[in-house]
Design a protein around this motif. Structure first.
Motif, PDB file in Angstrom:
ATOM      1  N   UNK A   1       0.784  -1.311  -0.091  1.00 22.13           N
ATOM      2  CA  UNK A   1       0.137  -0.058  -0.008  1.00 22.13           C
ATOM      3  C   UNK A   1       0.878   1.311  -0.036  1.00 22.13           C
ATOM      4  N   UNK A   2       0.687   2.169  -0.959  1.00 19.95           N
ATOM      5  CA  UNK A   2       1.536   3.400  -1.134  1.00 19.95           C
ATOM      6  C   UNK A   2       0.939   4.515   0.014  1.00 19.95           C
ATOM      7  N   UNK A   3       1.860   5.247   0.329  1.00 18.39           N
ATOM      8  CA  UNK A   3       1.661   6.209   1.249  1.00 18.39           C
ATOM      9  C   UNK A   3       0.940   7.473   0.507  1.00 18.39           C
ATOM     10  N   UNK A   4      -0.230   7.998   1.129  1.00 14.85           N
ATOM     11  CA  UNK A   4      -0.653   9.130   0.672  1.00 14.85           C
ATOM     12  C   UNK A   4      -0.053  10.342   0.818  1.00 14.85           C
ATOM     13  N   UNK A   5       0.435  11.181  -0.260  1.00 13.14           N
ATOM     14  CA  UNK A   5       1.047  12.276   0.032  1.00 13.14           C
ATOM     15  C   UNK A   5       0.339  13.437   0.191  1.00 13.14           C
ATOM     16  N   UNK A   6       0.791  14.363   0.968  1.00 17.45           N
ATOM     17  CA  UNK A   6      -0.057  15.379   1.402  1.00 17.45           C
ATOM     18  C   UNK A   6      -0.322  16.165   0.155  1.00 17.45           C
ATOM     19  N   UNK A   7      -1.438  16.623   0.094  1.00 15.12           N
ATOM     20  CA  UNK A   7      -2.031  17.668  -0.982  1.00 15.12           C
ATOM     21  C   UNK A   7      -2.620  19.070  -0.262  1.00 15.12           C
ATOM     22  N   UNK A   8      -2.568  20.165  -1.032  1.00 14.72           N
ATOM     23  CA  UNK A   8      -3.523  21.268  -0.318  1.00 14.72           C
ATOM     24  C   UNK A   8      -2.689  22.270  -0.900  1.00 14.72           C
ATOM     25  N   UNK A   9      -2.175  23.435  -0.022  1.00 12.81           N
ATOM     26  CA  UNK A   9      -1.735  24.721  -0.372  1.00 12.81           C
ATOM     27  C   UNK A   9      -0.784  24.947   0.908  1.00 12.81           C
ATOM     28  N   UNK A  10       0.095  25.747   0.589  1.00 14.72           N
ATOM     29  CA  UNK A  10       1.136  26.549   1.177  1.00 14.72           C
ATOM     30  C   UNK A  10       0.931  27.900   1.344  1.00 14.72           C
ATOM     31  N   UNK A  11       0.531  28.419   2.324  1.00  9.85           N
ATOM     32  CA  UNK A  11      -0.014  29.877   2.216  1.00  9.85           C
ATOM     33  C   UNK A  11      -0.164  30.635   3.545  1.00  9.85           C
ATOM     34  N   UNK A  12       0.324  32.020   3.532  1.00  9.56           N
ATOM     35  CA  UNK A  12       0.321  32.497   5.147  1.00  9.56           C
ATOM     36  C   UNK A  12       0.886  31.803   5.983  1.00  9.56           C
ATOM     37  N   UNK A  13       1.809  31.362   5.488  1.00 14.58           N
ATOM     38  CA  UNK A  13       3.048  30.627   6.687  1.00 14.58           C
ATOM     39  C   UNK A  13       2.384  29.350   7.109  1.00 14.58           C
ATOM     40  N   UNK A  14       1.330  28.884   6.580  1.00 19.92           N
ATOM     41  CA  UNK A  14       0.729  27.500   6.974  1.00 19.92           C
ATOM     42  C   UNK A  14       0.579  26.746   5.747  1.00 19.92           C
ATOM     43  N   UNK A  15       0.343  25.124   6.211  1.00 18.91           N
ATOM     44  CA  UNK A  15       0.064  24.194   5.222  1.00 18.91           C
ATOM     45  C   UNK A  15      -1.667  24.026   5.447  1.00 18.91           C
ATOM     46  N   UNK A  16      -2.200  24.113   4.212  1.00 14.32           N
ATOM     47  CA  UNK A  16      -3.736  23.803   4.317  1.00 14.32           C
ATOM     48  C   UNK A  16      -3.904  22.870   3.554  1.00 14.32           C
TER      49      UNK A  16
END
Length: 103
Positions: A1-16
């Motif tokens: 089983x493969x690891x799910x890679x994070x997806x989203x946005x880096x913005x305003x100093x945070x990861x969403x």
């Protein structure tokens, strides 16, 4: 089983992180949240193609992951160099991502 890679946005100093609603849904969530916090800023994303394009091209967000290419980061070249994006990715432990800059 493969690891799910994070997806989203880096913005305003945070990861969403995307929460099952994809990049477009997460971009709309971010815009809605920040529009309430900062109502005097321009949050009109219509005409930018999509909410995620607006965050990247107008608000300097970095998109992490994309469709079938989970190990990529997308940023606006008018705000970032590849080295800038790499540093932000490394802070989140996301090394070895392919970086795409758009103008």
């Amino acid at each position: 089983m493969s690891k799910q890679m994070p997806r989203g946005f880096i913005w305003d100093g945070k990861f969403f992180a995307n929460e099952g609603n994809g990049h477009e849904g997460k971009a709309r969530d971010i815009i809605w949240e920040y529009k309430k916090k900062f109502p005097n800023e321009d949050w009109t994303w219509y005409g930018c193609g999509s909410a995620k394009d607006f965050l990247i091209m107008k608000k300097k967000a970095i998109q992490v992951g994309c469709g079938n290419e989970p190990l990529c980061a997308i940023a606006a070249g008018q705000y970032y160099t590849k080295k800038d994006v790499q540093k932000k990715l490394e802070k989140l432990g996301l090394q070895d991502y392919k970086i795409y800059l758009f103008w």
